[in-house]
Design a protein around this motif. Structure first.
Motif, short mmCIF file in Angstrom:
data_model
loop_
_atom_site.label_atom_id
_atom_site.label_comp_id
_atom_site.label_asym_id
_atom_site.label_seq_id
_atom_site.Cartn_x
_atom_site.Cartn_y
_atom_site.Cartn_z
N ASN A 144 0.74 -1.16 -0.11
CA ASN A 144 0.02 0.04 -0.19
C ASN A 144 1.11 1.22 0.87
O ASN A 144 -0.08 2.76 0.68
N ARG A 145 2.02 1.58 -0.28
CA ARG A 145 3.24 2.95 -0.50
C ARG A 145 3.61 2.55 -1.99
O ARG A 145 3.58 1.36 -2.31
N TYR A 146 3.19 3.58 -3.03
CA TYR A 146 3.61 3.43 -3.77
C TYR A 146 4.81 5.06 -4.13
O TYR A 146 4.37 5.96 -3.24
N LEU A 147 5.67 4.84 -5.11
CA LEU A 147 6.28 6.43 -5.66
C LEU A 147 6.04 6.22 -7.16
O LEU A 147 5.48 6.04 -7.86
N ILE A 148 5.59 7.65 -6.93
CA ILE A 148 4.47 7.45 -8.45
C ILE A 148 5.34 8.99 -8.86
O ILE A 148 5.81 9.93 -7.91
N ALA B 108 7.19 -1.37 -4.45
CA ALA B 108 8.34 -2.84 -4.17
C ALA B 108 7.80 -3.50 -3.39
O ALA B 108 7.01 -3.57 -2.45
N THR B 109 8.13 -5.06 -3.41
CA THR B 109 8.12 -6.42 -2.54
C THR B 109 9.17 -6.23 -1.53
O THR B 109 9.94 -6.31 -1.53
N PRO B 110 8.62 -7.53 -0.86
CA PRO B 110 9.23 -7.61 0.20
C PRO B 110 10.70 -8.34 -0.37
O PRO B 110 10.98 -8.90 -1.16
N GLY B 111 11.86 -7.37 0.60
CA GLY B 111 13.40 -8.08 -0.14
C GLY B 111 13.66 -6.92 -0.87
O GLY B 111 14.77 -7.06 -1.62
N ALA B 112 12.71 -5.96 -1.56
CA ALA B 112 13.52 -5.36 -2.73
C ALA B 112 14.85 -4.83 -2.41
O ALA B 112 15.09 -3.73 -0.73
N PRO B 113 15.48 -4.67 -3.36
CA PRO B 113 17.01 -3.55 -2.38
C PRO B 113 17.09 -2.61 -2.38
O PRO B 113 18.48 -1.65 -1.92
N TYR B 114 15.89 -1.48 -2.99
CA TYR B 114 16.47 -0.39 -2.92
C TYR B 114 14.55 0.44 -2.03
O TYR B 114 13.32 -0.25 -2.62
N THR B 115 15.04 1.02 -0.81
CA THR B 115 13.37 1.48 -0.81
C THR B 115 13.11 2.03 -1.58
O THR B 115 13.34 2.84 -2.54
N LEU B 116 11.58 2.96 -1.70
CA LEU B 116 11.18 3.24 -2.20
C LEU B 116 11.26 5.04 -2.06
O LEU B 116 11.24 6.24 -3.33
N PRO C 179 8.84 13.05 -9.06
CA PRO C 179 8.36 11.67 -7.55
C PRO C 179 7.85 11.98 -6.21
O PRO C 179 8.47 12.82 -5.54
N GLN C 180 6.68 11.43 -5.98
CA GLN C 180 6.22 11.87 -4.46
C GLN C 180 6.15 10.41 -4.61
O GLN C 180 5.55 9.35 -5.24
N LEU C 181 5.95 10.34 -2.81
CA LEU C 181 5.50 8.88 -1.83
C LEU C 181 4.19 9.05 -1.86
O LEU C 181 3.20 9.87 -0.80
N ARG C 182 3.22 8.00 -1.48
CA ARG C 182 2.08 8.19 -1.09
C ARG C 182 1.52 6.41 -0.85
O ARG C 182 2.24 6.26 -1.01
N GLU C 183 0.89 6.66 0.32
CA GLU C 183 -0.27 5.04 1.10
C GLU C 183 -1.02 5.53 0.93
O GLU C 183 -1.87 6.12 1.21
#
Length: 250
Positions: A2-6, A125-133, A162-166
């Motif tokens: 439920n977190r997205y980088l747009i 991002a799925t679990p274990g992603a190498p970079y955070t959003l 780019p913006q982070l949204r949840e």
């Protein structure tokens, strides 16, 4: 999830690639997975020969694509001089290729692109992603390598913003469409026109509030950047659930 980088993609010209046949280079109307992963990799500073980093990037991110409906398809014709094929001859630079004028032949290349396109992209991002959003957002704000819309001759026309949204995907995206559209309108009425969004969206994975009407097969899943190999993947085409849109408008 439920977190997205747009972020937005806009430019005078964009070419998103497709299966190449002979001298014709077609383009999709939408940025594919390979193009979006390549954009993120360039921003992060990952080189094309770093297979381990590229594979990790490929495994752990999903994309949702919203498209403006004002892009116009066009085709360019290019003449390219290349040397005739000769055994035991290797060219290491373009200068080497052009040295022997008698060996040169001219070929015609047709390349498709879209003019004045606008796309809104959401990354999950799925679990274990190498970079955070957050890390991806920082990279898009200060990319290591130049970013372009499919080809080096197609630079960005506007900042990515780019913006982070949840929250639920449908609500996050419908709010983002309104927010980016308002920002473009504040800059220019002409830019506002670009953000007249198509009613359909395209995505992979499961995202709350998005209803799929059709499953499509796209051949844009990167297998090897060195060999330029791609595999097929399933893409969902659909729309916002009506109740999600109504909730976001309250």
């Amino acid at each position: 999830m439920n977190r997205y980088l747009i972020f937005q993609l806009q430019g005078a010209m964009a070419s998103w690639g497709d299966i190449a046949i002979g001298e014709v280079r077609h383009t999709r109307a939408l940025p594919g997975r390979s193009a979006l992963l390549g954009l993120l990799a360039a921003a992060l500073g990952i080189r094309r020969d770093d297979d381990a980093a590229l594979n990790a990037l490929n495994r752990h991110y999903q994309f949702i694509v919203c498209a403006g409906n004002t892009a116009v398809w066009a085709r360019d014709y290019h003449t390219v001089q290349v040397p005739r094929e000769a055994r035991k001859v290797r060219y290491f630079t373009r200068k080497d290729e052009m040295r022997d004028k008698l060996m040169l032949e001219t070929t015609l290349s047709r390349r498709d692109y879209y003019a004045d396109g606008y796309w809104l992209i959401a990354v999950a991002a799925t679990p274990g992603a190498p970079y955070t959003l957050e890390a991806l957002q920082a990279a898009l704000l200060a990319p290591v390598f130049p970013l372009y819309l499919g080809r080096k001759s197609h630079p960005l026309g506007l900042p990515l913003w780019p913006q982070l949204r949840e929250g639920e995907a449908a609500r996050v995206l419908s709010e983002a469409q309104a927010r980016y559209g308002a920002a473009m309108g504040a800059l220019s009425p002409g830019l506002k026109r670009l953000t007249q969004f198509h009613s359909l969206l395209w995505w992979e994975g499961e995202h709350a509030g998005l209803v799929a009407d059709e499953l499509q097969t796209w051949r844009d899943q990167p297998l090897s950047r060195r060999r330029w190999d791609f595999d097929s993947r399933t893409v969902k085409q659909g729309r916002f659930a009506q109740e999600a849109v109504c909730t976001s408008q309250k």
